[in-house]
Design an enzyme around this catalytic site. Structure first.
Site: not given
Length: 876
Positions: A271, A619
């Site tokens: 990542d 979010e």
């Protein structure tokens, strides 16, 4: 013939030149198409210097001209359509894909997305563009388990169940990677491996622990299916630690489980900037230096670095004997195998995927498919007294709420840029051309988070002209003479498909806008720039914010009290470096009365539609959002924001028929709506055709058939600690409380009945359990039913799940039609896992439930438009 010697000399020269040309074209063995991929890759690596090897292990790998290797950027995204690469078809967000419960449909979607991906890549390559978001290696899908509704990135997943996630994931991967035995269509990447689902704000330092049972029962099955069934060619390791090892340096995850146990032969990518967490302060602290981190990650199996750790630190690590160079060769072999399998070193005519025409991008066929996925993702949560569908003959209707006309609420995160944004308001206006439609915003999405809109030209001044003066540069840093200068009345740009400056060889340019903002009202304002790439905003001579490396358009902002008629100097410096350039100068007046216009709209309408929910602006992934109920991208509460609850209560009190439509990426505790609002539709972030899909359901042009892929809880008090990855009392499989709406819940405008469940009552251990059942549409409308198959171990002594989904199928049934649906429960599915996570086959009783929902719910949590049949099987 006295010139014969001359002709012979010419002929010999031609033959020699031809021989040299042939030798030049196959100077290296890896250029020989007759060799195997393994042989070609091995030869290619053998010609590389150490520095060249290191350079090819970074995501933005440079060219090696002497070997004929072009530059390649490994970073690309297609979570729900090709993202960040200009115009593309935008499908519903991942959570909406999961709510279709239609794996074959998601396979079709994968084919469509990879068609667009291939077409875009070859167009970019033809133009000499090989940058970020232009390659064929996609960091999708996110098959983490949505174990807790507070996780902001749960919207990217297919829900809370390992089996549903695996079926949707396998089908999407297969659609993406294609069916050619020689060449991959694109590379899909299963992420984030493993045990990863928040919290966002502490993901760079957290160290999670689970039992082996939870690991193998919940967190690994979708990844195992991706590897073993879909043959996914890439896996992305996660930021966090698991059992004290960083996931991108985990011998357990990357070597034992992934490669040894599952036989994975693709490559692992970190990542982004995850390996910097190995040594940076207040993070994992597992190494002291960057070279040590690079060596550890490669040694444990992370082949490709999204970040800047491997180059140059791997070279130092080899020279200091922290790692042997042969370990780099192993990683490079995996990486170049992928590039060869994508056909990047072969003639285009040999690779069938190069023939996909560019006109598939945002094509009518893909629009139709996106609309179908959006329709099938709609979940009707409540429909008291058949409030829905509404009549199209309605005279007047109020369309109210922060998501009623929100473009962002269609998209979610990791999205492409659509040609059109069909919001619910636009769709309803088109659906009801003869009705009076009264629109009002009603409330902000949350207290302190106003809905920003483009700043109008009426308040922007450039001398005597309305707007701002724009200087456009062919550089990324506003240097040199501008390509041109013009007045822009509105800073609200999505530059597609053409860039603002013609003749750009790359996607690199910059713009400087200057002028004044002269407000027409006193008040406190929020002023922002929503943009991709990077930039700066100066206001009244002071720098307000600066940002860079924004891979997706995001909004930076500041708050300021402004005086009517007072001119404020504005300078905006924007630059772009990738293929989705956007710039939007936006604002909102913070002290507006939004409620009064909403009440007035409701009073003069026959029906009220409230579009509530959340927004991907609050979010999502590791966000700088600190609001009541929200925490750096996650949520600290799972109710609707207070502003929206107040709006809903005020509107409902008027007494008009009121329907709530939710647009969000995660489960909401809409308890008050559940008790007081007659109809509730869950629409998620439904893609560019989401508004049309919503309107089709509301007005009866489509019969909803989606099912919840997550549990809707009643309170955050029902949930364990967010950082605990213990599955006790989490998800439908282990939750012992009463949900508001259970996993698998969804209503229809028709009714389905089940009969003739055929299954043996005694089964020999380790044998499969075949069964079949008849399902009939006994209502008055055609519709889709999702048949769900669950099992429960009655005699379990090791805390087995309450029930587990082991099969599902979505079928379309005309009124009065019956279909027989067959399933096979495999021994692996009914085996119980012991404390070590290994399957055990125990004698005892097994309950089988088959129907359109989970069994044993009452009241609001029960879906009255379907039913369940139950049988008990004895395992002997």
């Amino acid at each position: 013939m006295k010139n014969r010697p001359f002709y012979i000399i010419i002929l010999m020269s031609i033959l020699l030149m031809s021989s040299c040309a042939e030798k030049e074209s196959t100077e290296f063995a890896f250029q020989d198409l007759n060799l195997s991929v393994e042989e070609r890759v091995t030869d290619l690596i053998s010609h590389m210097t150490l520095q060249e090897k290191v350079s090819q292990m970074r995501y933005d790998a440079p060219a090696i001209k002497r070997l004929g290797i072009p530059e390649y950027n490994w970073w690309n995204e297609c979570l729900h359509g090709v993202a960040r690469a200009g115009e593309a078809t935008v499908f519903p967000q991942g959570i909406g894909m999961g709510s279709t419960w239609n794996a074959p449909l998601i396979h079709q979607m994968g084919i469509a997305v990879s068609d667009e991906a291939r077409a875009k890549h070859h167009a970019f390559a033809k133009a000499g563009k090989r940058g970020i978001y232009q390659g064929l290696t996609f960091w999708t899908p996110n098959i983490n388990i949505f174990r807790d509704p507070r996780w902001g990135r749960g919207q990217e997943t297919y829900g809370e169940d390992p089996y549903l996630t695996s079926r949707i994931g396998v089908n999407y991967i297969n659609g993406l990677q294609g069916d050619d035995p020689k060449y991959l269509k694109v590379v899909a990447t299963a992420k984030h491996f493993a045990v990863h689902s928040g919290p966002e704000k502490s993901r760079h330092e957290d160290n999670y622990q689970t039992s082996n049972r939870d690991l193998y029962e919940t967190y690994l099955p979708a990844f195992e299916a991706a590897v073993k069934e879909a043959k996914v060619h890439s896996v992305m390791c996660a930021y966090n630690r698991y059992r004290d090892e960083a996931c991108c340096g985990s011998n357990l995850l990357l070597q034992k489980i992934l490669r040894d146990d599952w036989g994975f032969d693709g490559y692992v990518v970190s990542d982004c900037w995850a390996i910097t967490d190995f040594w940076e302060p207040n993070r994992h602290g597992i190494t002291d230096t960057a070279p040590e981190a690079a060596a550890l990650a490669v040694d444990r199996g992370t082949d490709l670095n999204c970040g800047s750790v491997y180059d140059p630190n791997l070279k130092e690590a080899v020279l200091k004997e922290l790692i042997d160079e042969s370990k780099l060769d192993i990683a490079l072999k995996r990486l170049f195998t992928a590039r060869f399998k994508l056909g990047m070193f072969d003639p285009a005519e040999d690779v069938k995927w190069t023939n996909i025409p560019y006109d598939v991008v945002a094509s009518d066929a893909h629009y139709t498919l996106s609309e179908q996925v959006a329709r099938e993702s709609m979940v009707l949560l409540k429909n008291e007294n058949n409030t829905l569908p509404l009549s199209k003959d309605i005279a007047s209707i109020a369309v109210i709420g922060p998501n009623a006309n929100s473009k962002q609420a269609l998209l979610g995160n990791y999205h492409g840029t659509p040609h059109q944004f069909i919001t619910p308001l636009k769709a309803i206006e088109a659906k009801l051309p003869n009705a009076q439609i009264h629109y009002a915003l009603g409330s902000d999405i949350a207290e302190g988070w106003p809905m920003l809109t483009p700043i109008p030209s009426s308040v922007l001044k450039n001398g005597e002209e309305a707007g701002l003066k724009g200087k456009y540069y062919k550089s990324i840093d506003w240097k040199g003479e501008p390509a041109f200068v013009r007045n822009d009345t509105l800073i609200d740009f999505i530059w597609m498909p053409e860039k603002p400056i013609s003749g750009l060889e790359k996607d690199i340019f910059s713009v400087q806008w200057t002028g004044q903002l002269v407000p027409e009202e006193d008040g406190e304002y929020r002023i922002g720039l929503k943009a991709s790439s990077g930039g700066k905003v100066y206001f009244d001579g002071e720098l307000q914010f600066e940002f860079k490396d924004d891979h997706e358009p995001k909004t930076r902002y500041f708050d300021r009290i402004l005086k009517k008629g007072t001119p404020y100097d504005v300078t905006i410096e924007y630059f772009n470096y990738h293929t989705d350039p956007q710039a939007h100068f936006v604002w909102a007046k913070k002290d507006q009365d939004l409620l009064t216009p909403a009440i007035e709209a409701a009073k003069k309408s026959d029906v009220v539609l409230l579009f509530l929910g959340l927004s991907p602006t609050i979010e999502g992934e590791e966000m700088p959002v600190l609001l009541e109920g929200f925490d750096k991208g996650d949520r600290s509460d799972i109710t609707l924001p207070k502003t929206q609850i107040a709006l809903m209560k005020e509107v409902q009190a008027i007494g008009k028929p009121t329907i709530v439509v939710l647009m969000n990426g995660s489960a909401l505790a809409v308890n008050w709506a559940g008790k007081n609002i007659p109809a509730i539709l869950e629409a998620w972030y439904p893609g560019e055709f989401g508004g049309k899909a919503i309107a089709d359901v509301l007005f009866g042009d489509y019969n909803p058939g989606g099912r919840l892929p997550v549990t809707f809880y009643k309170s955050v008090e029902d949930l364990p600690d967010f950082k605990s990855y213990d599955m006790n009392n989490r998800t439908y499989k282990y939750f012992k409380g009463d949900p508001l709406f259970p996993f698998g819940h969804g209503l229809s405008y028709t009714t389905f009945a089940y009969e003739n469940l055929v299954v043996d009552t005694e089964i020999e251990l380790k044998k499969g359990i075949p069964l079949k059942v008849d399902v009939t549409n006994i209502g008055r409308r055609d519709g889709d039913e999702v048949i769900q198959l669950y099992i429960s171990h009655i005699d379990s002594t090791n805390d087995a799940p309450i029930r587990s989904l082991v099969g599902f199928q979505r079928v379309h049934l005309k009124t009065g039609e019956t279909k027989t649906v067959e399933f096979l429960i495999t021994p692996k599915q009914y085996a119980e896992l012991n404390e070590e996570g290994q399957p055990e086959f125990n004698q005892g009783s097994l309950t089988v439930n088959v129907g359109g929902k989970q069994p044993n719910f009452n009241g609001l949590a029960d879906a009255e438009t379907t039913s369940v049949l139950t049988k008990t099987i004895v395992l002997k």
